[in-house]
Design a protein around this motif. Structure first.
Motif, mmCIF file in Angstrom:
data_model
loop_
_atom_site.group_PDB
_atom_site.id
_atom_site.type_symbol
_atom_site.label_atom_id
_atom_site.label_comp_id
_atom_site.label_asym_id
_atom_site.label_seq_id
_atom_site.Cartn_x
_atom_site.Cartn_y
_atom_site.Cartn_z
ATOM 1 N N MET A 154 0.290 14.891 -61.387
ATOM 2 C CA MET A 154 0.073 13.479 -60.643
ATOM 3 C C MET A 154 -0.088 12.462 -61.671
ATOM 4 S SD MET A 154 -2.393 12.485 -57.440
ATOM 5 C CE MET A 154 -3.774 12.350 -58.695
ATOM 6 N N VAL A 155 0.783 11.479 -61.287
ATOM 7 C CA VAL A 155 0.904 10.162 -62.141
ATOM 8 C C VAL A 155 -0.542 9.355 -61.907
ATOM 9 C CG1 VAL A 155 1.785 7.874 -62.499
ATOM 10 C CG2 VAL A 155 3.400 9.982 -61.786
ATOM 11 N N ASP A 156 -1.327 9.245 -62.843
ATOM 12 C CA ASP A 156 -2.710 8.631 -62.628
ATOM 13 C C ASP A 156 -3.002 7.192 -63.015
ATOM 14 O OD1 ASP A 156 -5.687 9.171 -62.307
ATOM 15 O OD2 ASP A 156 -5.755 8.735 -64.245
ATOM 16 N N ARG A 157 -2.436 6.732 -64.142
ATOM 17 C CA ARG A 157 -2.360 5.247 -64.423
ATOM 18 C C ARG A 157 -1.352 5.148 -65.356
ATOM 19 N NH1 ARG A 157 -5.243 4.021 -69.298
ATOM 20 N NH2 ARG A 157 -6.036 6.019 -70.206
ATOM 21 N N PHE A 158 -1.070 3.605 -65.531
ATOM 22 C CA PHE A 158 -0.090 2.996 -66.301
ATOM 23 C C PHE A 158 -0.823 2.240 -67.570
ATOM 24 C CE2 PHE A 158 2.537 2.881 -62.354
ATOM 25 C CZ PHE A 158 2.959 4.267 -62.611
ATOM 26 N N ILE A 159 -0.352 2.053 -68.706
ATOM 27 C CA ILE A 159 -0.912 0.971 -69.449
ATOM 28 C C ILE A 159 -0.540 -0.327 -68.999
ATOM 29 C CG2 ILE A 159 -0.414 0.110 -71.744
ATOM 30 C CD1 ILE A 159 -2.170 2.155 -72.009
ATOM 31 N N ASP A 160 -1.312 -1.109 -69.111
ATOM 32 C CA ASP A 160 -1.105 -2.651 -68.593
ATOM 33 C C ASP A 160 -0.105 -3.304 -69.471
ATOM 34 O OD1 ASP A 160 -1.281 -4.997 -67.130
ATOM 35 O OD2 ASP A 160 -3.485 -5.423 -67.564
ATOM 36 N N GLY A 176 0.062 7.974 -58.088
ATOM 37 C CA GLY A 176 -0.011 9.094 -57.035
ATOM 38 C C GLY A 176 1.295 10.008 -56.725
ATOM 39 N N ASP A 177 2.243 9.663 -57.499
ATOM 40 C CA ASP A 177 3.325 10.501 -57.408
ATOM 41 C C ASP A 177 3.070 11.829 -57.894
ATOM 42 O OD1 ASP A 177 4.881 8.773 -55.974
ATOM 43 O OD2 ASP A 177 6.119 8.029 -57.800
ATOM 44 N N LYS A 178 3.607 12.952 -57.315
ATOM 45 C CA LYS A 178 3.534 14.232 -58.059
ATOM 46 C C LYS A 178 4.756 14.647 -58.459
ATOM 47 C CE LYS A 178 -0.213 15.983 -54.818
ATOM 48 N NZ LYS A 178 -0.592 17.110 -53.925
ATOM 49 N N ILE A 179 4.817 14.828 -59.720
ATOM 50 C CA ILE A 179 5.858 15.285 -60.411
ATOM 51 C C ILE A 179 6.027 16.461 -61.081
ATOM 52 C CG2 ILE A 179 6.710 12.816 -60.574
ATOM 53 C CD1 ILE A 179 5.517 12.615 -63.381
ATOM 54 N N ALA A 212 7.267 7.403 -71.407
ATOM 55 C CA ALA A 212 6.546 8.487 -71.217
ATOM 56 C C ALA A 212 5.062 8.421 -72.014
ATOM 57 C CB ALA A 212 7.178 9.616 -71.785
ATOM 58 N N HIS A 213 4.951 7.662 -73.170
ATOM 59 C CA HIS A 213 3.845 7.711 -73.796
ATOM 60 C C HIS A 213 2.680 7.031 -73.495
ATOM 61 C CE1 HIS A 213 6.162 9.945 -76.758
ATOM 62 N NE2 HIS A 213 5.160 10.202 -77.463
ATOM 63 N N TYR A 214 3.296 5.981 -72.245
ATOM 64 C CA TYR A 214 2.068 5.095 -71.788
ATOM 65 C C TYR A 214 2.243 5.304 -70.278
ATOM 66 C CZ TYR A 214 2.339 2.922 -76.332
ATOM 67 O OH TYR A 214 2.233 2.846 -77.446
ATOM 68 N N VAL A 215 2.360 6.317 -69.693
ATOM 69 C CA VAL A 215 1.857 7.015 -68.344
ATOM 70 C C VAL A 215 1.120 7.874 -68.581
ATOM 71 C CG1 VAL A 215 2.959 7.967 -66.417
ATOM 72 C CG2 VAL A 215 4.271 6.286 -67.376
ATOM 73 N N PHE A 216 0.083 7.986 -67.889
ATOM 74 C CA PHE A 216 -1.103 8.955 -67.706
ATOM 75 C C PHE A 216 -1.287 9.591 -66.565
ATOM 76 C CE2 PHE A 216 -2.081 5.480 -70.868
ATOM 77 C CZ PHE A 216 -2.705 6.145 -71.811
ATOM 78 N N VAL A 217 -1.482 10.932 -66.667
ATOM 79 C CA VAL A 217 -1.116 11.986 -65.789
ATOM 80 C C VAL A 217 -2.672 12.749 -65.659
ATOM 81 C CG1 VAL A 217 1.319 11.949 -65.632
ATOM 82 C CG2 VAL A 217 0.020 13.648 -67.099
ATOM 83 N N GLN A 218 -2.528 13.428 -64.268
ATOM 84 C CA GLN A 218 -3.752 14.486 -64.233
ATOM 85 C C GLN A 218 -2.886 15.934 -63.756
ATOM 86 O OE1 GLN A 218 -6.608 12.887 -61.362
ATOM 87 N NE2 GLN A 218 -7.764 11.820 -62.790
#
Length: 227
Positions: A154-160, A176-179, A212-218
């Motif tokens: 799940m997409v958790d946060r983005f770098i600002d 919140g997107d599930k990928i 892809a190196h600045y999108v954090f997931v759970q």
């Protein structure tokens, strides 16, 4: 403490520098500056006891550096929340004004904003907001780029980062997107993901190597089957 030093501490913290080593390249991309200019500032942070640097490994924050970074992150993200929720800013628009406001915000004003907003725990791009006493739940530091192919997250946060947020808005990837990670292309190619909750079986996104190196997931845990 200059605003530039505060920005360095903030981005190192945001990238996970509280508990792991962050490269100069990551800092440069996060701040939209040339990689060569990072070395000098890193040396200053180390000299002032705000960071520790390990050659060929990276930089992490000291306890002193973490304390300052937490304060700056709290200011920046509370302002971001205010600008989005109360003034109708788009997510990709908030960073510049929040950046200016955080450096001139008194403790009294910050606490009043926090109360006015109902004590938010996360900013609009998913980053954690430390409370007045410095308590917070640790952010996820798992990068989309590091997720094995076939795994669902799940997409958790983005770098600002304004450029990043504009890009993610264009490809319609949201918190919140599930990928499901379908493929990491070699030689710094894009990461292909499939939106799990979308009704279309063909709804895939290609996310650039940099993004892809600045999108954090759970990790998405499977539901527990009850008998």
């Amino acid at each position: 403490m200059t605003p530039m030093k505060e920005d360095y501490l903030k981005i190192i913290f945001e990238l996970g520098g509280k508990s792991k080593k962050i490269s100069n390249k990551q800092i440069a991309i996060g701040l939209n500056i040339a990689a060569g200019s990072v070395t000098e500032m890193v040396a200053k942070l180390v000299e002032e006891g705000l960071a520790e640097h390990t050659p060929y490994s990276g930089i992490s924050l000291t306890e002193k550096g973490i304390e300052i970074a937490e304060i700056m992150v709290r200011k920046h993200r509370i302002w971001e929340t205010f600008l989005v929720e109360k003034l109708g800013y788009k997510l990709s628009e908030v960073d510049d004004d929040a950046e200016v406001l955080e450096h001139v915000t008194s403790d009294r004003l910050l606490d009043s904003l926090d109360e006015f907003l109902g004590y938010p725990t996360h900013c609009p791009h998913g980053g954690v907001i430390p409370d007045k006493e410095g308590h917070y739940q640790e952010d996820s530091h798992t990068l989309l780029a590091d997720v094995p192919e076939g795994k669902v997250v799940m997409v958790d946060r983005f770098i600002d980062n304004r450029e990043l947020l504009n890009y993610l808005d264009e490809i319609d990837l949201d918190i919140g997107d599930k990928i499901q990670v379908m493929h990491h292309a070699p030689f710094e190619g894009p990461t292909t993901v499939k939106l799990i909750d979308n009704v279309s079986d063909t709804d895939e996104r290609q996310i650039s190597y940099k993004a892809a190196h600045y999108v954090f997931v759970q990790e998405v845990r499977p539901p527990i089957n009850k008998r």
